[in-house]
Design a protein around this motif. Structure first.
Motif, PDB file in Angstrom:
ATOM      1  N   SER A 163      -2.148   7.704  -0.881  1.00  0.00           N
ATOM      2  CA  SER A 163      -1.172   6.964  -1.149  1.00  0.00           C
ATOM      3  C   SER A 163      -1.817   5.542  -0.964  1.00  0.00           C
ATOM      4  O   SER A 163      -1.137   4.679  -1.771  1.00  0.00           O
ATOM      5  CB  SER A 163       0.303   6.981  -0.133  1.00  0.00           C
ATOM      6  OG  SER A 163      -0.361   6.807   1.319  1.00  0.00           O
ATOM      7  N   GLY A 164      -2.707   5.173  -0.383  1.00  0.00           N
ATOM      8  CA  GLY A 164      -3.071   3.792  -0.353  1.00  0.00           C
ATOM      9  C   GLY A 164      -4.118   3.393  -1.565  1.00  0.00           C
ATOM     10  O   GLY A 164      -4.537   2.300  -1.452  1.00  0.00           O
ATOM     11  N   PHE A 165      -4.395   4.459  -2.336  1.00  0.00           N
ATOM     12  CA  PHE A 165      -5.518   4.047  -3.381  1.00  0.00           C
ATOM     13  C   PHE A 165      -5.032   2.834  -4.273  1.00  0.00           C
ATOM     14  O   PHE A 165      -5.877   2.138  -4.594  1.00  0.00           O
ATOM     15  CB  PHE A 165      -5.939   5.282  -3.914  1.00  0.00           C
ATOM     16  CG  PHE A 165      -6.840   5.144  -5.264  1.00  0.00           C
ATOM     17  CD1 PHE A 165      -7.981   4.963  -4.728  1.00  0.00           C
ATOM     18  CD2 PHE A 165      -6.659   4.992  -6.663  1.00  0.00           C
ATOM     19  CE1 PHE A 165      -9.073   4.868  -5.881  1.00  0.00           C
ATOM     20  CE2 PHE A 165      -7.387   5.005  -7.552  1.00  0.00           C
ATOM     21  CZ  PHE A 165      -8.664   4.911  -7.065  1.00  0.00           C
ATOM     22  N   ARG A 166      -3.571   3.003  -4.724  1.00  0.00           N
ATOM     23  CA  ARG A 166      -3.490   2.106  -5.726  1.00  0.00           C
ATOM     24  C   ARG A 166      -3.312   0.650  -4.978  1.00  0.00           C
ATOM     25  O   ARG A 166      -4.087  -0.147  -5.688  1.00  0.00           O
ATOM     26  CB  ARG A 166      -1.765   2.202  -6.371  1.00  0.00           C
ATOM     27  CG  ARG A 166      -1.417   1.338  -7.326  1.00  0.00           C
ATOM     28  CD  ARG A 166      -0.076   1.670  -7.453  1.00  0.00           C
ATOM     29  NE  ARG A 166       0.001   2.943  -8.316  1.00  0.00           N
ATOM     30  CZ  ARG A 166      -0.227   3.215  -9.659  1.00  0.00           C
ATOM     31  NH1 ARG A 166      -0.300   2.274 -10.313  1.00  0.00           N
ATOM     32  NH2 ARG A 166      -0.093   4.613  -9.804  1.00  0.00           N
ATOM     33  N   ASN A 167      -3.037   0.567  -3.863  1.00  0.00           N
ATOM     34  CA  ASN A 167      -3.058  -0.727  -3.137  1.00  0.00           C
ATOM     35  C   ASN A 167      -4.477  -1.369  -3.054  1.00  0.00           C
ATOM     36  O   ASN A 167      -4.940  -2.606  -3.155  1.00  0.00           O
ATOM     37  CB  ASN A 167      -2.148  -0.811  -1.926  1.00  0.00           C
ATOM     38  CG  ASN A 167      -2.102  -2.200  -1.187  1.00  0.00           C
ATOM     39  OD1 ASN A 167      -2.025  -3.102  -1.757  1.00  0.00           O
ATOM     40  ND2 ASN A 167      -1.900  -2.080   0.301  1.00  0.00           N
ATOM     41  N   LEU A 168      -5.466  -0.675  -2.651  1.00  0.00           N
ATOM     42  CA  LEU A 168      -6.793  -0.683  -2.374  1.00  0.00           C
ATOM     43  C   LEU A 168      -7.323  -1.249  -3.504  1.00  0.00           C
ATOM     44  O   LEU A 168      -8.056  -2.279  -3.677  1.00  0.00           O
ATOM     45  CB  LEU A 168      -7.421   0.364  -1.904  1.00  0.00           C
ATOM     46  CG  LEU A 168      -9.052   0.352  -1.842  1.00  0.00           C
ATOM     47  CD1 LEU A 168      -9.545  -0.723  -1.080  1.00  0.00           C
ATOM     48  CD2 LEU A 168      -9.811   1.615  -1.435  1.00  0.00           C
TER      49      LEU A 168
END
Length: 423
Positions: free
Chosen positions: A88-93
């Motif tokens: 889930s953190g991929f887009r933010n990263l």
């Protein structure tokens, strides 16, 4: 019924491990382990030196190495990338990464992202907090891995990372971390000026674990440089890099009066070592200078115990790199060895001119030469300053205070409350 979970472990992330020049990091890891904290070590690089300090051998934490260059371990990196896509953190990263890449369009930036992919995938589930040494490239990997894996992170800032990392990058990393510590008042002031909440940056000196060092000798030679058969012994320890100022030291030694008899030994590797050897040759003092290369700590301590004078001419490099508070100064003080150094960076936070050492302006080889000449000829003054430095080390710069603070902070992060679970 009552059930409990074990304390979570902390991943300590470093640029390279083990490294002879980073005794302060090994000292900290070992001390925290001895306090019962569960740690593991993640390194961006494999070791490049054969010698290893004894305290590194005592550290029990598992050591994991990230791929130093992504092309060397493509399958491992690809697996990390596939794992990242599902998080889930991929887009933010990726939003954070592309913002960084616009301001730092380098292969190094891309490498840090790949290392973060690998780290996020391979971190054990019981490691929920990351602590990184150095705010530059290691903190980039940790920040990215923390975003991707929804973990918390903190940092220890030291020297080069503070003074050579762009302010925009430091500002964003400091805001993203839970808290950070640094080892000089000068560094702490600089970092606090960059953040909205300056109380999240704390001054924590490394100090020195005196239990690892022999007691200083009760007697030290009263050499004064007048006897050609028993010359004054001058020593320095540090990597041969610009910020250490060893070029200034070679000039200072070459300018010493001909009636002063001396020998100088340098311990350490570094990119400028051959240049320094050539400089000694050019100045006609090669027969009085010994470049010993990198040495493990017991060998360094033995050299300090036999010396009469320790010198460290630190200054700012053209890149902006500078020292923090070099641990080797405290190591010299632990053996009651008189110190000549520059009034620069964190050095005067430990030894003060005329009280515990003789300090000269950075980059002033003539003042350095004069100070060496005067101290070499005055064994009584050397003994008085060395004794004062030893007492300051013992009373104000022992390791325990800093470790107490770090242990308190880490336990606040890792202590797990017991959960009530229905029977």
């Amino acid at each position: 019924m009552m059930s409990s979970q074990p304390d979570r472990r902390i991943a300590v992330v470093v640029k390279g491990y083990p490294r002879l020049s980073e005794t302060f990091i090994a000292q900290e890891i070992l001390a925290l382990e001895e306090r019962g904290l569960a740690l593991e070590i993640w390194s961006l690089r494999h070791p490049t030196e054969r010698a290893v300090h004894p305290m590194n051998r005592k550290i029990k934490a598992k050591v994991r190495y990230l791929p130093e260059y992504l092309y060397e371990e493509p399958i491992r990196v690809f697996r990390g990338f596939l794992s990242a896509l599902r998080r889930s953190g991929f887009r933010n990263l990726m939003a954070v990464f592309f913002r960084d890449l616009k301001r730092d369009m380098t292969a190094n930036r891309v490498r840090r992202l790949g290392q973060a992919f690998v780290m996020a995938r391979e971190l054990p589930a019981d490691v929920q907090h990351l602590h990184v040494h150095y705010l530059h490239t290691p903190a980039s990997v940790v920040r990215y891995a923390a975003i991707l894996s929804d973990r918390t992170w903190t940092y220890s800032a030291h020297a080069k990372d503070i003074w050579t990392t762009p302010d925009w990058e430091k500002r964003e990393k400091l805001s993203a971390a839970l808290w950070g510590v640094t080892c000089t008042a000068q560094g702490a002031r600089h970092l606090r000026d960059l953040v909205v909440a300056p109380d999240r940056v704390s001054l924590v000196y490394h100090g020195l674990d005196l239990s690892r060092f022999p007691a200083p000798s009760e007697t030290r030679s009263a050499r004064d440089g007048s006897d050609p058969s028993d010359p004054i012994r001058i020593v320095s320890v540090g990597r041969a890099v610009a910020k250490k100022g060893f070029g200034d030291l070679i000039q200072a030694l070459a300018a010493l009066p001909p009636d002063l008899h001396w020998r100088f030994a340098h311990v350490g590797g570094g990119e400028l070592l051959n240049h320094l050897k050539g400089l000694a040759q050019k100045n006609g003092i090669a027969d009085k200078v010994a470049f010993l290369g990198s040495k493990a700590q017991p060998d360094v301590v033995a050299l300090l115990r036999e010396a009469d004078l320790f010198v460290l001419p630190s200054k700012s490099a053209s890149s902006g790199d500078r020292d923090g508070l070099p641990n080797v100064l405290m190591e010299a003080a632990s053996q009651k060895l008189a110190i000549v150094a520059t009034d620069f960076a964190g050095i005067p936070e430990f030894v003060r001119d005329g009280q515990e050492a003789t300090l000269v302006p950075p980059g002033d080889w003539e003042a350095l030469s004069n100070a060496l000449n005067l101290m070499a000829r005055d064994p009584a003054q050397r003994a008085a300053l060395a004794a004062a430095a030893f007492e300051r080390l013992r009373s104000d710069f022992s390791m325990e205070g800093g470790i107490d603070e770090l242990e308190r902070r880490f336990r606040a992060l890792t202590d797990v409350q017991k959960d009530l679970v229905p029977a």
